[in-house]
Enzyme design. Structure first.
Site, PDB file in Angstrom:
ATOM      1  CB  SER A 149      -0.984   0.761   1.635  1.00 19.99           C
ATOM      2  OG  SER A 149      -1.016   1.425   1.136  1.00 19.99           O
ATOM      3  CG  HIS A 150       0.494   4.321  -2.085  1.00 18.18           C
ATOM      4  ND1 HIS A 150      -0.105   4.077  -3.696  1.00 18.18           N
ATOM      5  CD2 HIS A 150       0.982   5.610  -3.532  1.00 18.18           C
ATOM      6  CE1 HIS A 150       0.080   3.645  -4.729  1.00 18.18           C
ATOM      7  NE2 HIS A 150       0.841   4.941  -4.745  1.00 18.18           N
ATOM      8  CB  SER A 151      -1.104   4.151   3.986  1.00 15.75           C
ATOM      9  OG  SER A 151      -0.958   3.700   5.248  1.00 15.75           O
ATOM     10  N   GLY A 203       3.683   6.403  -0.400  1.00 13.58           N
ATOM     11  CA  GLY A 203       4.113   5.970  -1.707  1.00 13.58           C
ATOM     12  C   GLY A 203       4.605   4.440  -1.522  1.00 13.58           C
ATOM     13  CG  ASP A 209      -3.050   1.314  -2.068  1.00  8.81           C
ATOM     14  OD1 ASP A 209      -1.921   0.996  -3.083  1.00  8.81           O
ATOM     15  OD2 ASP A 209      -2.308   2.014  -1.564  1.00  8.81           O
TER      16      ASP A 209
END
Lengths: 217, 132, 136
Positions: free
Chosen positions: C8-10, C45, C69
């Site tokens: 995921s980006h997070s 990112g 994601d």
């Protein structure tokens, strides 16, 4: 002809590129605010900061391939957004092109950019006129190849690349985005210069500046 | 799942045993049967359908983790197993799919109809009943 | 039993989905997560190297399924895959499944011992699974 470009010059080029991006952070942010999510400036500046650190304190590798690979790794981990994997792929593929080990001649430099471009197209699945960094890089590489074919000097080849890149970047103002977040805007993306095409233009602008000044080493 | 070991306890079940619903009703056409994987798997003598109504006893309803256990148990059987939420008048969903099971939106007190079709339908229903 | 990687980006989202998936899988399934940038997981990112080490962490011969994601997570995961040795790359699959639903489904089916392609198939089916009760 005959001029060889070494790791030292590539390092100088990428330091100039990093500095140019950092100077233009606000400009990139502004462009990306119009048609993207306003993070291209910040992402690129962060990545360029990492690149500067890497280039400055790196054990001075002499091998072009390993040098480009380490640049790629820094960009992949340091940039974020879509630009990280894209610029990372560009240098990762460039690193696989043929060299003389610790230097490249003009033909090999051109091929290095060609390898990078091909990798970029495979990764991002973009074509020219999609309003992406491809609109800058593809005409620049083609201009290099054309100039090389007529036995031009390094200065002429790189000036041709820079000019084609500049035209390509400006052309993105006129076209509608078909890739990336800007494509959500459809026709509303027309009239705005693409931020990725802009950051990619600086690759050729700084290459023309740095590789053409030979005596200074 | 507190009472996994007592197969018949906390549901108010009426068990209906159905005879196989086999189209055609005889086996004389076995050579001519179309290349349908399902019909060739379900040999008439072993084909059982069984259904039961259970009441959800868990105060939190049928949630992600209890649903997981239902899918785990259901997946051990060859039978096709479906459930519908009678209290919500829902369509039947595949009990071997966690996402479909969650679509039942089953709360405590809801009545679910479980139906199994296949050679091990009986055992499947019995095992599943222990979970409610 | 296959392994799962959550991208995921997070970083927090990746960890959260990892925990949720672990609830479904029990202890038998290797799950790892790769969220945020490498040396700065507060920054949103995705990072190919982080994904690569997450794949290596749960590597097993039955294969690894990577759930992402969106957006550049896919490109980063592709780069990570290209960095794997040929042998491993053939047994590593990027899933088109939605992250949360896909991870839940994949974890459960992985724990049932299903093979890589089968697990991916049910996870990708989550793309079209409605959330709301299908009443008539």
């Amino acid at each position: 002809m005959g001029q060889e470009i070494t790791v030292t010059q590539l390092r100088r080029w990428l330091l100039a590129y990093a500095a140019r991006i950092i100077e233009n952070e606000d400009h990139l942010t502004e462009l990306d605010t119009a048609i993207g999510d306003a993070d291209h400036g910040v992402n690129m500046r962060r990545g360029m900061g990492k690149l500067q650190e890497r280039l400055q304190d790196e054990e001075q590798t002499e091998d072009i391939g390993s040098f480009l690979r380490s640049v790629a790794m820094t960009l992949i981990s340091g940039v974020g957004g879509a630009a990280g994997p894209l610029y990372g792929t560009f240098f990762l593929r460039a690193a696989t092109s043929p060299t003389n080990g610790s230097s490249v001649d003009l033909a090999q430099l051109t091929q290095m950019f060609r390898f990078g471009l091909d990798g970029l197209q495979q990764r991002g699945k973009a074509q020219t006129d999609d309003k992406t960094m491809i609109d800058t890089i593809q005409p620049a590489v083609e201009a290099m190849e054309a100039a090389l074919a007529t036995q031009q000097s390094t200065a002429v080849v790189l000036a041709a690349a820079r000019q084609a890149a500049h035209l390509g970047m400006k052309h993105t103002i006129e076209i509608e985005a078909r890739k990336g977040r800007a494509s959500y805007l459809g026709p509303h993306s027309i009239g705005h210069q693409d931020p990725g095409a802009t950051s990619a233009y600086f690759l050729f602008e700084t290459a023309a500046e740095v590789f053409t000044k030979t005596g200074a080493d | 799942m507190e009472n996994q070991s007592s197969p018949f306890s906390p549901f108010e079940g009426k068990i209906e045993r159905n005879e196989p619903h086999q189209e055609g009703g005889n086996s004389s056409n076995s050579h001519a049967s179309p290349p349908d994987a399902r019909s060739s798997q379900l040999e008439p003598p072993h084909q059982l359908s069984k259904s039961v109504v259970v009441t959800v006893s868990d105060p939190r309803g049928l949630h992600l983790r209890s649903g997981r256990d239902v899918v785990r148990i259901a997946s051990q059987f060859q039978a096709e197993i479906t459930a519908s939420n009678l209290s919500r008048n829902s369509n039947a969903v595949d009990l071997k799919s966690i996402l479909q099971l969650l679509q039942l939106q089953a709360r405590q007190g809801h009545s679910l109809q479980l139906a199994a079709t296949g050679p091990d339908a009986d055992a499947a229903i019995e095992a599943l009943c222990s979970l409610f | 039993m296959i392994g799962l990687v959550i991208v995921s980006h997070s970083a927090k989202l990746a960890q959260g989905v990892h925990e949720l998936a672990a609830q479904m899988a029990g202890d038998q399934v290797g799950i790892s997560d790769a969220g945020g940038l490498s040396d700065d997981s507060e920054t949103f990112g995705t990072d190919a190297f982080k994904i690569l080490s997450a794949i290596e962490e749960v590597w097993c011969d039955d294969g690894v399924l990577v759930l992402m994601d969106l957006g550049s997570a896919v490109m980063s995961a592709e780069i990570a895959l290209e960095m794997l040795p040929e042998q491993q790359r053939q047994n590593c699959l990027l899933s088109n499944a939605p992250l949360v639903e896909g991870a839940i489904v994949a974890a459960l089916h992985a724990s049932l011992g299903e093979p890589l392609q089968a697990v991916n198939r049910v996870a990708e089916a989550a793309l079209s699974a409605p959330k709301l009760a299908n009443t008539s």
